[in-house]
Design an enzyme around this catalytic site. Structure first.
Site, PDB file in Angstrom:
ATOM      1  N   PHE A  47       1.114  -1.055  -0.154  1.00 57.37           N
ATOM      2  CA  PHE A  47       0.235   0.027   0.229  1.00 57.37           C
ATOM      3  C   PHE A  47       0.815   1.441  -0.130  1.00 57.37           C
ATOM      4  O   PHE A  47       1.342   2.284   0.687  1.00 57.37           O
ATOM      5  CB  PHE A  47      -1.193   0.212   1.480  1.00 57.37           C
ATOM      6  N   GLU A  54       1.207  -0.658  -5.110  1.00 52.43           N
ATOM      7  CA  GLU A  54       0.732  -0.069  -4.697  1.00 52.43           C
ATOM      8  C   GLU A  54      -0.876  -0.386  -5.450  1.00 52.43           C
ATOM      9  O   GLU A  54      -1.290  -1.077  -6.750  1.00 52.43           O
ATOM     10  CB  GLU A  54       0.773   1.141  -5.231  1.00 52.43           C
ATOM     11  N   ASN A  70      -3.705  -5.434  -7.071  1.00 52.11           N
ATOM     12  CA  ASN A  70      -4.205  -5.679  -6.054  1.00 52.11           C
ATOM     13  C   ASN A  70      -4.397  -6.322  -4.474  1.00 52.11           C
ATOM     14  O   ASN A  70      -4.739  -7.166  -4.543  1.00 52.11           O
ATOM     15  CB  ASN A  70      -5.670  -5.883  -6.462  1.00 52.11           C
ATOM     16  N   CYS A  81      -4.961   3.678  10.162  1.00 58.31           N
ATOM     17  CA  CYS A  81      -5.433   4.349  10.544  1.00 58.31           C
ATOM     18  C   CYS A  81      -7.010   4.531  10.914  1.00 58.31           C
ATOM     19  O   CYS A  81      -8.163   4.794  10.974  1.00 58.31           O
ATOM     20  CB  CYS A  81      -5.898   5.455   9.142  1.00 58.31           C
TER      21      CYS A  81
END
Ligand code: SAM
Length: 269
Positions: A131, A152, A179, A226
């Site tokens: 990512f 990514e 993916n 996050c």
């Protein structure tokens, strides 16, 4: 909390937008403080009248803004100003307004420093950055290790990361589009060996790639998150596969909101 330089623009920007012929078709306004200057992106649901485009452009020029306009279904195009970038030490990372970038530059620098420290890097390391976006962790990593592979899901970001590595004269960073909800076992990079892994998924977490990470044999895994709920869920996969949680930290990336950035270091037993 918006930076002072962006806050200072708001009253005049509000007056300008409110006075446009097409004020009802302005759907989205975005401001970014880049190291090339302040960026203004205006998105509209239909084409603006040429007078409005001229007024917006004049405002951007008067205020030395980098101005992007995205009208109707068109892609965003830069009307005036330089290519935006942000600096990390002596590296410069170019971005476009539609790209993901970390919203808080000061906390971002601290987060990168902590990730690099926790990975206990040396110049023989081969690091996988999952990512990776436009290379926010990959480029600082590449400056300290043998090689970095960044993965990514957005193709434009893969190109941006590749260009950013080249601009910063880093020939030991490669980037692939994938993916990460799918098993990477059959990909080129999935067959390589990486002794350290960093992953920084979106709020949905990284469940699809966790079995691969857990079976990779990597000595250290740093998970940047996050969303504490998906971090807790995904951590289970590592804990069930011989990893121990060695460090856990929180960063106030999003002040005055309920959101929290967390970092966890897992070490292979
Ligand atoms: C939180 S951002 C982190 C980006 C980068 N590490 C940084 O610090 O700027 C998460 C990134 O994951 C990418 N992403 C989201 N879902 C993905 C998927 N299924 N496969 C691959 N990448 C994905 C997004 O495009 C985004 O760039």
């Amino acid at each position: 909390m918006l930076s002072t330089e962006l806050n200072a623009l708001l009253p005049d920007l509000y007056t300008l937008l409110d006075g446009l012929r097409g004020r009802r078709i302005v759907g989205h306004v975005e401001l970014v403080a880049s190291d090339a200057g302040r960026v203004l992106l205006v998105r509209t649901t239909k084409k603006l009248h040429e007078d409005d485009v001229q007024r917006l452009t004049a405002f951007a020029e008067q205020n030395s803004l980098i101005f992007y306009l995205q009208q109707e279904d068109d892609a965003a195009s830069r009307v005036c100003g330089e290519q935006p970038f942000y600096s990390l030490g002596n590296q410069a990372l170019a971005f476009e307004p539609q790209d993901f970038i970390q919203v808080n530059a000061d906390i971002n620098e601290k987060m990168i420093a902590q990730a690099l420290d926790w990975l206990a890097l040396d110049d023989n390391d081969t690091v996988l950055d999952l990512f990776c976006g436009l290379g926010n962790f990959s480029l600082p990593l590449a400056a300290q290790v043998k090689s970095v592979v960044g993965i990514e899901g957005v193709e434009e970001m893969v190109s941006r990361a590749t260009d950013n590595a080249a601009r910063n004269a880093l020939s030991n960073a490669r980037f692939y589009h994938a993916n990460l909800e799918l098993d990477p076992a059959e990909t080129v990079w999935g067959k390589e060996s990486h002794n350290k892994i960093l992953l920084d998924p979106a709020r949905a977490g990284a469940l699809g790639v966790m079995p691969y990470v857990a079976q990779s044999g990597a000595e250290r895994v740093v998970y940047v998150s996050c969303n504490p709920a998906t971090l807790a869920r995904d951590s289970q996969v590592l804990l069930e596969n011989g990893y121990k949680l060695a460090r856990l930290g929180m960063l106030d990336m999003f002040p005055h909101t309920g959101h929290l950035e967390s970092m966890a270091l897992f070490v292979k037993d």
